[in-house]
Motif scaffolding. Structure first.
Motif, PDB file in Angstrom:
ATOM      1  N   GLU A 170       3.770   8.326   2.456  1.00  0.00           N
ATOM      2  CA  GLU A 170       4.495   7.054   2.374  1.00  0.00           C
ATOM      3  C   GLU A 170       3.626   5.978   1.738  1.00  0.00           C
ATOM      4  OE1 GLU A 170       6.737   3.869   5.370  1.00  0.00           O
ATOM      5  OE2 GLU A 170       5.613   5.579   6.162  1.00  0.00           O
ATOM      6  N   ASN A 171       4.232   5.190   0.847  1.00  0.00           N
ATOM      7  CA  ASN A 171       3.555   4.051   0.234  1.00  0.00           C
ATOM      8  C   ASN A 171       3.781   2.816   1.106  1.00  0.00           C
ATOM      9  OD1 ASN A 171       2.276   4.898  -2.230  1.00  0.00           O
ATOM     10  ND2 ASN A 171       4.322   5.313  -3.034  1.00  0.00           N
ATOM     11  N   LEU A 172       2.722   2.281   1.663  1.00  0.00           N
ATOM     12  CA  LEU A 172       2.803   1.119   2.535  1.00  0.00           C
ATOM     13  C   LEU A 172       2.476  -0.148   1.754  1.00  0.00           C
ATOM     14  CD1 LEU A 172       0.985   2.562   5.689  1.00  0.00           C
ATOM     15  CD2 LEU A 172       3.437   2.470   5.228  1.00  0.00           C
ATOM     16  N   LEU A 173       3.193  -1.227   2.074  1.00  0.00           N
ATOM     17  CA  LEU A 173       2.978  -2.520   1.436  1.00  0.00           C
ATOM     18  C   LEU A 173       2.594  -3.533   2.504  1.00  0.00           C
ATOM     19  CD1 LEU A 173       3.204  -4.253  -1.178  1.00  0.00           C
ATOM     20  CD2 LEU A 173       5.563  -4.746  -0.500  1.00  0.00           C
ATOM     21  N   PRO A 174       1.461  -4.243   2.328  1.00  0.00           N
ATOM     22  CA  PRO A 174       1.081  -5.263   3.329  1.00  0.00           C
ATOM     23  C   PRO A 174       2.182  -6.296   3.525  1.00  0.00           C
ATOM     24  CG  PRO A 174      -0.707  -4.864   1.779  1.00  0.00           C
ATOM     25  CD  PRO A 174       0.479  -4.141   1.249  1.00  0.00           C
ATOM     26  N   ALA A 175       2.407  -6.688   4.771  1.00  0.00           N
ATOM     27  CA  ALA A 175       3.529  -7.576   5.093  1.00  0.00           C
ATOM     28  C   ALA A 175       3.426  -8.908   4.362  1.00  0.00           C
ATOM     29  CB  ALA A 175       3.580  -7.797   6.604  1.00  0.00           C
ATOM     30  N   ARG A 176       2.222  -9.462   4.255  1.00  0.00           N
ATOM     31  CA  ARG A 176       2.053 -10.763   3.611  1.00  0.00           C
ATOM     32  C   ARG A 176       1.361 -10.653   2.254  1.00  0.00           C
ATOM     33  NH1 ARG A 176       0.117 -14.601   8.728  1.00  0.00           N
ATOM     34  NH2 ARG A 176       1.943 -14.168  10.054  1.00  0.00           N
ATOM     35  N   LEU A 185      -8.534  -4.027 -10.473  1.00  0.00           N
ATOM     36  CA  LEU A 185      -9.136  -3.945  -9.137  1.00  0.00           C
ATOM     37  C   LEU A 185      -9.113  -5.298  -8.440  1.00  0.00           C
ATOM     38  CD1 LEU A 185     -12.242  -1.701  -9.957  1.00  0.00           C
ATOM     39  CD2 LEU A 185      -9.897  -1.031  -9.432  1.00  0.00           C
ATOM     40  N   LEU A 186      -9.369  -6.362  -9.199  1.00  0.00           N
ATOM     41  CA  LEU A 186      -9.320  -7.711  -8.624  1.00  0.00           C
ATOM     42  C   LEU A 186      -7.903  -8.064  -8.196  1.00  0.00           C
ATOM     43  CD1 LEU A 186     -10.997 -10.236  -7.997  1.00  0.00           C
ATOM     44  CD2 LEU A 186     -10.507 -11.042 -10.306  1.00  0.00           C
ATOM     45  N   MET A 187      -6.910  -7.680  -9.003  1.00  0.00           N
ATOM     46  CA  MET A 187      -5.509  -7.908  -8.638  1.00  0.00           C
ATOM     47  C   MET A 187      -5.147  -7.137  -7.380  1.00  0.00           C
ATOM     48  SD  MET A 187      -3.842  -7.676 -12.446  1.00  0.00           S
ATOM     49  CE  MET A 187      -2.193  -7.515 -11.824  1.00  0.00           C
ATOM     50  N   SER A 188      -5.658  -5.920  -7.258  1.00  0.00           N
ATOM     51  CA  SER A 188      -5.371  -5.114  -6.073  1.00  0.00           C
ATOM     52  C   SER A 188      -5.961  -5.746  -4.823  1.00  0.00           C
ATOM     53  CB  SER A 188      -5.943  -3.701  -6.258  1.00  0.00           C
ATOM     54  OG  SER A 188      -5.416  -3.090  -7.408  1.00  0.00           O
ATOM     55  N   GLY A 189      -7.197  -6.240  -4.933  1.00  0.00           N
ATOM     56  CA  GLY A 189      -7.819  -6.879  -3.778  1.00  0.00           C
ATOM     57  C   GLY A 189      -7.124  -8.157  -3.372  1.00  0.00           C
ATOM     58  N   TYR A 190      -6.732  -8.960  -4.377  1.00  0.00           N
ATOM     59  CA  TYR A 190      -6.055 -10.216  -4.077  1.00  0.00           C
ATOM     60  C   TYR A 190      -4.652  -9.969  -3.535  1.00  0.00           C
ATOM     61  CZ  TYR A 190      -4.129 -14.890  -4.751  1.00  0.00           C
ATOM     62  OH  TYR A 190      -3.518 -16.105  -4.553  1.00  0.00           O
ATOM     63  N   GLY A 191      -3.937  -9.009  -4.126  1.00  0.00           N
ATOM     64  CA  GLY A 191      -2.570  -8.735  -3.691  1.00  0.00           C
ATOM     65  C   GLY A 191      -2.478  -8.102  -2.325  1.00  0.00           C
ATOM     66  N   SER A 192      -3.581  -7.537  -1.820  1.00  0.00           N
ATOM     67  CA  SER A 192      -3.565  -6.905  -0.498  1.00  0.00           C
ATOM     68  C   SER A 192      -3.564  -7.906   0.646  1.00  0.00           C
ATOM     69  CB  SER A 192      -4.776  -5.980  -0.360  1.00  0.00           C
ATOM     70  OG  SER A 192      -4.739  -4.944  -1.310  1.00  0.00           O
ATOM     71  N   ASN A 193      -3.954  -9.178   0.349  1.00  0.00           N
ATOM     72  CA  ASN A 193      -4.042 -10.208   1.390  1.00  0.00           C
ATOM     73  C   ASN A 193      -4.945  -9.734   2.536  1.00  0.00           C
ATOM     74  OD1 ASN A 193      -3.542 -12.691   2.561  1.00  0.00           O
ATOM     75  ND2 ASN A 193      -1.726 -11.968   3.678  1.00  0.00           N
ATOM     76  N   ASN A 194      -6.096  -9.201   2.160  1.00  0.00           N
ATOM     77  CA  ASN A 194      -7.062  -8.683   3.117  1.00  0.00           C
ATOM     78  C   ASN A 194      -8.444  -9.130   2.656  1.00  0.00           C
ATOM     79  OD1 ASN A 194      -9.093  -6.825   4.166  1.00  0.00           O
ATOM     80  ND2 ASN A 194      -7.400  -5.629   4.967  1.00  0.00           N
ATOM     81  N   LYS A 195      -9.213  -9.729   3.565  1.00  0.00           N
ATOM     82  CA  LYS A 195     -10.499 -10.289   3.134  1.00  0.00           C
ATOM     83  C   LYS A 195     -11.460  -9.198   2.666  1.00  0.00           C
ATOM     84  CE  LYS A 195     -12.342 -10.413   7.878  1.00  0.00           C
ATOM     85  NZ  LYS A 195     -12.918 -11.281   8.921  1.00  0.00           N
ATOM     86  N   TYR A 196     -11.410  -8.031   3.271  1.00  0.00           N
ATOM     87  CA  TYR A 196     -12.280  -6.940   2.836  1.00  0.00           C
ATOM     88  C   TYR A 196     -11.879  -6.449   1.443  1.00  0.00           C
ATOM     89  CZ  TYR A 196     -13.559  -6.880   7.761  1.00  0.00           C
ATOM     90  OH  TYR A 196     -13.981  -7.229   9.012  1.00  0.00           O
ATOM     91  N   SER A 197     -10.572  -6.337   1.230  1.00  0.00           N
ATOM     92  CA  SER A 197     -10.082  -5.918  -0.091  1.00  0.00           C
ATOM     93  C   SER A 197     -10.430  -6.953  -1.156  1.00  0.00           C
ATOM     94  CB  SER A 197      -8.566  -5.715  -0.048  1.00  0.00           C
ATOM     95  OG  SER A 197      -8.209  -4.728   0.888  1.00  0.00           O
ATOM     96  N   PHE A 198     -10.278  -8.231  -0.809  1.00  0.00           N
ATOM     97  CA  PHE A 198     -10.571  -9.289  -1.786  1.00  0.00           C
ATOM     98  C   PHE A 198     -12.055  -9.316  -2.133  1.00  0.00           C
ATOM     99  CE2 PHE A 198     -11.034 -13.952  -2.803  1.00  0.00           C
ATOM    100  CZ  PHE A 198     -10.471 -13.831  -4.046  1.00  0.00           C
ATOM    101  N   LEU A 199     -12.913  -9.136  -1.132  1.00  0.00           N
ATOM    102  CA  LEU A 199     -14.349  -9.069  -1.403  1.00  0.00           C
ATOM    103  C   LEU A 199     -14.691  -7.866  -2.275  1.00  0.00           C
ATOM    104  CD1 LEU A 199     -15.920 -10.044   2.052  1.00  0.00           C
ATOM    105  CD2 LEU A 199     -16.047 -11.323  -0.088  1.00  0.00           C
ATOM    106  N   GLY A 200     -14.000  -6.740  -2.040  1.00  0.00           N
ATOM    107  CA  GLY A 200     -14.217  -5.565  -2.874  1.00  0.00           C
ATOM    108  C   GLY A 200     -13.819  -5.817  -4.321  1.00  0.00           C
ATOM    109  N   GLY A 201     -12.688  -6.504  -4.533  1.00  0.00           N
ATOM    110  CA  GLY A 201     -12.265  -6.844  -5.885  1.00  0.00           C
ATOM    111  C   GLY A 201     -13.237  -7.788  -6.576  1.00  0.00           C
ATOM    112  N   LEU A 202     -13.760  -8.784  -5.836  1.00  0.00           N
ATOM    113  CA  LEU A 202     -14.743  -9.706  -6.407  1.00  0.00           C
ATOM    114  C   LEU A 202     -16.022  -8.970  -6.774  1.00  0.00           C
ATOM    115  CD1 LEU A 202     -14.344 -12.843  -4.095  1.00  0.00           C
ATOM    116  CD2 LEU A 202     -13.602 -12.590  -6.466  1.00  0.00           C
ATOM    117  N   ARG A 203     -16.434  -8.048  -5.908  1.00  0.00           N
ATOM    118  CA  ARG A 203     -17.646  -7.270  -6.204  1.00  0.00           C
ATOM    119  C   ARG A 203     -17.444  -6.412  -7.450  1.00  0.00           C
ATOM    120  NH1 ARG A 203     -20.507  -4.777  -0.797  1.00  0.00           N
ATOM    121  NH2 ARG A 203     -21.225  -6.747   0.094  1.00  0.00           N
TER     122      ARG A 203
END
Length: 363
Positions: free
Chosen positions: A86-92, A145-163
């Motif tokens: 299943e493909n899950l999408l973050p609620a926010r 990758l940066l779009m994926s981190g930002y679109g996830s609305n998750n601080k760990y994902s966003f930091l990963g995209g910035l890195r």
């Protein structure tokens, strides 16, 4: 009346013939693209299997062995499993960016294969600035990758995209300077011309011997661009859970997995083309073409030999990359940036200046 009917029939037949020619032309144009994509897919499956076998050998454990003979179908089984999950999408999260990110990462890397010569003139598009097109296209992948981190609305994902973005910028510059030094030696930015320039002098004409410093810097920078250990900081498990991949599941997670190996394969191919003579196979003091009575430029057999030589060199580079992953420990983020900006950038710039000076003195 009969003449008019005959004329109409002739016009209709001509129109149908022209339409068939157009359809045939489109199909014939798409055939090389489909063949290239099929070959790349098979290559990725082979690399995944090789990495599992090599890592198992290094760690003295049993690798994949149940899915197919010697476990060669394990990668295919994993891909099938991800396809049906299943493909899950973050609620926010931002659904558009979340879905578009993996696609950009894969498509940008796939386009890089269009300028790689696998044998003499066996290339999808021979451009006069092929190597710079690869650098420009590969720079788009971190945006996904940066779009994926930002679109996830998750601080760990966003930091990963910035890195990922910071790491790509840091190592793209030394890599580009190494490519520029190679283009100065070859007087061309075409990948075909670079290989042919090396072939003039046989084995000793490889850019590996003419640019040893650039080869080392290029190899390290390409590993960092592929986010391979010891440079996999954007997805470091103990710090960021899984980085920009944290919120992904199913086939979207699989696309990141595929993009990683696609990038590794294309980087190894460019190491082969730029530094190891490409499809050229030369043993010092032994004329291989005369020994086997083959002409590397003509004929199906010569083309097949060229493809085999290119892939053999590529998989040798892949073996080095895979061994490095399972040998060296992960760097810290400050160490990674210091290596890129304080060491590799000055070294690559000095190598470019030395190459430019030698080319000017030889004029």
């Amino acid at each position: 009346m009969i003449i008019e009917t005959t004329g109409v029939q002739a016009i209709n037949s001509f129109s149908i013939l022209e339409s068939l020619k157009e359809v045939y032309g489109i199909i014939w144009m798409l055939v090389p693209i489909f063949i290239l994509i099929l070959g790349i897919t098979i290559g990725v499956l082979v690399i995944v299997w090789l990495e599992r076998e090599i890592s198992a050998g290094i760690q003295q454990r049993i690798g994949p062995e149940y899915a197919g003979p010697l476990g060669i179908l394990q990668a295919l089984a994993d891909g099938t499993k991800l396809l049906f999950k299943e493909n899950l999408l973050p609620a926010r999260g931002d659904g558009g960016l979340f879905s578009l990110g993996p696609s950009i990462a894969v498509i940008s890397i796939l386009l890089s294969y269009s300028v790689i010569p696998f044998s003499y003139r066996l290339i999808l598009v021979d451009l006069s600035n092929g190597v710079f097109l690869w650098i420009a296209i590969s720079s788009i992948a971190p945006i996904g990758l940066l779009m994926s981190g930002y679109g996830s609305n998750n601080k760990y994902s966003f930091l990963g995209g910035l890195r990922a973005a910071a790491q790509s910028i840091s190592y793209e510059i030394p890599l580009t300077l190494c490519v520029l030094a190679i283009s100065l030696l070859s007087n061309s930015l075409s990948t075909v011309d670079i290989v042919e320039t090396q072939s003039k002098y046989g084995f000793w004409g490889w850019n590996l011997w003419r640019q040893p410093i650039g080869f080392v810097v290029f190899l390290i920078s390409s590993l960092a661009e592929c986010e391979r250990l010891p440079f996999d900081l954007p997805e470091a498990e103990e710090e960021l859970v899984a980085g920009y991949q944290t919120e992904y599941s199913g086939i979207k997670f699989g696309l990141f997995y595929v993009a990683s190996y696609l990038n590794l394969l294309v980087s190894s191919l460019f190491v082969t083309v730029l530094y190891l003579g490409g499809w050229n196979f030369s043993i010092p003091y032994i004329p291989v073409a005369d020994l086997f009575e083959i002409n590397a430029r003509d004929g199906v057999f010569g083309t097949i030999i060229g493809i085999f030589i290119t892939l053999a060199k590529t998989f040798l580079v892949l073996f080095i990359s895979i061994t490095t992953r399972w040998t060296l420990p992960r760097l810290r983020m400050d160490q990674l940036l210091n290596l890129g900006w304080k060491f590799l950038l000055p070294i690559s710039l000095g190598n470019l200046l030395l190459t430019t000076s030698s080319q000017l003195l030889s004029l």
